[in-house]
Write an enzyme that holds these catalytic residues in place. Structure first.
Site, mmCIF file in Angstrom:
data_model
loop_
_atom_site.group_PDB
_atom_site.id
_atom_site.type_symbol
_atom_site.label_atom_id
_atom_site.label_comp_id
_atom_site.label_asym_id
_atom_site.label_seq_id
_atom_site.Cartn_x
_atom_site.Cartn_y
_atom_site.Cartn_z
ATOM 1 N N ARG A 131 0.823 -1.229 0.000
ATOM 2 C CA ARG A 131 0.000 0.000 0.000
ATOM 3 C C ARG A 131 0.850 1.270 0.000
ATOM 4 N NH1 ARG A 131 -4.814 -0.894 3.985
ATOM 5 N NH2 ARG A 131 -5.391 -3.019 3.443
ATOM 6 N N ARG A 174 -3.653 6.468 0.568
ATOM 7 C CA ARG A 174 -4.095 7.653 1.307
ATOM 8 C C ARG A 174 -3.026 8.384 2.099
ATOM 9 N NH1 ARG A 174 -9.065 4.532 3.804
ATOM 10 N NH2 ARG A 174 -7.494 2.927 3.510
ATOM 11 N N ARG A 201 -7.501 11.430 -6.585
ATOM 12 C CA ARG A 201 -8.672 10.606 -6.300
ATOM 13 C C ARG A 201 -9.926 11.423 -5.967
ATOM 14 N NH1 ARG A 201 -9.352 5.918 -3.998
ATOM 15 N NH2 ARG A 201 -11.457 6.719 -4.144
ATOM 16 N N ASP A 212 -7.187 -3.590 -6.821
ATOM 17 C CA ASP A 212 -7.665 -4.169 -5.566
ATOM 18 C C ASP A 212 -7.948 -5.649 -5.783
ATOM 19 O OD1 ASP A 212 -8.596 -3.207 -2.709
ATOM 20 O OD2 ASP A 212 -9.956 -4.791 -3.354
ATOM 21 N N TYR A 220 -14.604 -12.049 1.590
ATOM 22 C CA TYR A 220 -15.444 -10.910 1.182
ATOM 23 C C TYR A 220 -16.722 -11.381 0.496
ATOM 24 C CZ TYR A 220 -11.641 -7.893 2.563
ATOM 25 O OH TYR A 220 -10.693 -7.252 3.305
#
Ligand code: CP3
Length: 347
Positions: A31, A35, A44, A80, A155
Site C-alpha cells: 500500500r 491515502r 482521487r 484491488d 469478502y
C-alpha cells in the site's frame, strides 16, 4: 547503456526474489500508493476506488507516485483484490473507510456457478495500464497481484469485511462441495488476472492471502492451500517470481512457502530469524511493524537495521513493512526509511 530488460532482470528486487546475491537490500511497501500520499488524495478527489482502478491513465499515475517520491525498488500495480470480481460482473463496491462490500453474498452452489470465469476481454483496462506502466518504469520492476482464494472468499461469503470470518469458515467446515467450487472459481479468476498482468509486462506477482492467519495449519493445508497452490503454479509457469503474503501467519509460513512461493511475506509479529528456518530455501519479504514509522527516526532505523541483519540468513530478503502503510503515515518518514535501507552497508 544496458537494455531495459537486462537492467530489469539485474534489479535488486528481482535478484533478491530469485535468491541471487545483491549489493544492497531492495525495498518497497505494501500500500505504498494510497491515502498517506497527498498527491494520491488529490487525483482521487471525486472518483470512486473501483472507478479509479478501471481508468488506465489514473492507475499509471497512482502506481508511479510512490516510485517518484520514495525511489522504491519496485512498483505495485494500483488495483484491488476484488477488482477482477467486479470485472466479471459481481455486484460489489469498495466503500471508503470500510472496504469491499458485496451486494448478494455467495452461499450456495448456484451462487458460485453464477460467477463467470475471467478472460482478458473482461479487463482490457488492466492490460493497457500495465503496458503503460512498464514503459514508464524502465528498469524498475512492476509487481502484479491478486487475492488468494481464502481471502477473496471471505469478502464474497461475508458480504463485507469481517474479523472472525465465521460464515466463511462455516461454509468451509459444513458445505465442502460449495467450498470446493468457490475456491476453484476464485483460484481460476485470480490465476487469469495474474496472467493478464504478466502478459502485459509485470515482472513479479504477489498473492495476498491477508486473512489466512484465521486458519489452523491443518485446515489451511486441507481446505485452502491446494487452491492457492494452483494460482501460484499458474504464475510460476509464466516464469516470474511469486511472493505469497498473509497476516498473522506465524504457524503457516512453511505451508505458504510449500504452496509454491519463491518469496514468503512475513508480517511484523514473527521475527525474521524465526521465520527464515520455516520457509526453507526461499526468500523472505518484510517485516517492519507499520507503526514503527510513527516512532522517532532513530528508533525506526534501528529496528530496520535489525531486520536487514536478520534477513541475511535467508536465501534472499526484500525489505517491506509487515503489512500495508497506515493511511496517517508521514511520507517523509517512509522516505527516510527507504534511504536508510538502500544505503545500509551489507559488509
Ligand atoms: O499500493 C498497493 O499496495 C497497491 C494497491 C492495493 C490496494 N488494495 C488499493 C486499495 C492492494 C495491493 C490492495 C490489496 C487488498 N485489498 C488486500 C490485500 C492486502 C492487504 O492489505 O492485506 C485486501 C484485504 C483488500 C481489500 C480492501 N480494499 C481493504 C481492506 C480496503 C481498505 C478499506 C479502507 O478504506 O480502509 C480496500 C480499499 C483500498 N484498496 C484502498 C486502496 C488504496 C483504499 C481506498 C481509497 O483510497 O479510497
Amino acid at each position: 547503456m544496458t537494455a531495459p530488460n537486462a537492467e530489469l532482470s539485474a534489479s535488486p528486487f528481482l535478484r533478491a526474489a530469485r535468491g541471487e546475491p545483491v549489493d544492497r537490500v531492495p525495498v518497497w511497501y505494501m500500500r505504498q500508493a494510497g491515502r498517506s500520499l497527498p498527491e494520491y488524495l488529490k487525483v482521487r478527489e471525486g472518483i470512486g476506488m473501483l472507478e479509479s482502478c478501471m481508468d488506465p491513465e489514473l492507475v499509471v499515475e497512482i502506481t508511479l507516485q510512490p516510485v517518484r517520491r520514495y525511489g522504491v525498488d519496485a512498483a505495485i500495480f494500483f488495483s484491488d483484490i476484488v477488482l477482477p470480481l467486479k470485472a466479471v460482473g459481481v455486484d460489489l463496491d469498495i466503500k471508503p473507510g470500510v472496504g469491499p462490500v458485496v451486494a448478494s453474498p455467495v452461499r450456495t452452489l448456484a451462487d458460485v456457478k453464477a460467477i463467470p470465469d475471467l478472460t482478458p476481454e473482461h479487463v482490457p483496462f488492466i492490460t493497457e495500464a500495465v503496458q503503460g506502466l512498464v514503459g514508464e518504469l524502465g528498469g524498475t520492476p512492476l509487481i502484479g497481484f491478486a487475492g488468494a482464494p481464502f481471502t477473496v472468499a471471505s469478502y464474497l461469503v461475508e458480504g463485507g469485511p469481517s474479523k472472525e470470518h465465521a460464515l466463511t469458515k462455516a461454509l468451509m467446515f459444513g458445505a465442502p462441495d460449495v467450498w470446493d467450487a468457490l475456491m476453484r472459481k476464485i483460484a481460476s479468476i485470480s490465476a487469469a488476472y495474474l496472467e493478464v498482468q504478466v502478459a502485459a509486462g509485470a515482472s513479479a506477482v504477489q498473492l495476498f492471502d491477508s486473512w489466512a492467519g484465521a486458519l489452523t495449519p491443518a485446515d489451511y493445508e486441507a481446505h485452502v492451500m491446494p487452491h492457492s497452490a494452483r494460482v501460484l503454479a499458474a504464475a510460476g509457469a509464466l516464469g516470474v517470481p511469486r511472493i505469497h503474503f498473509g497476516v498473522g501467519t506465524a504457524n503457516l509460513l512453511g505451508l505458504m512457502g510449500e504452496a509454491g512461493a519463491d518469496v514468503v511475506g512475513v508480517d511484523w509479529r514473527t521475527p525474521l530469524d524465526r521465520a527464515i528456518p520455516l520457509v526453507g530455501d526461499r526468500s523472505v519479504q518484510g517485516n517492519l511493524d507499520p507503526t514503527l514509522v510513527f516512532a522517532p527516526p532513530a528508533v525506526m532505523t534501528e529496528r530496520a537495521a535489525q531486520i536487514i541483519d536478520a534477513g541475511r540468513a535467508a536465501r534472499g530478503h526484500i525489505f517491506n513493512l509487515g503489512h500495508g502503510v497506515i493511511p496517517s503515515t508521514d511520507p517523509d518518514q517512509l522516505k527516510r526509511l527507504t534511504e536508510f535501507v538502500q544505503s545500509y552497508e551489507l559488509g
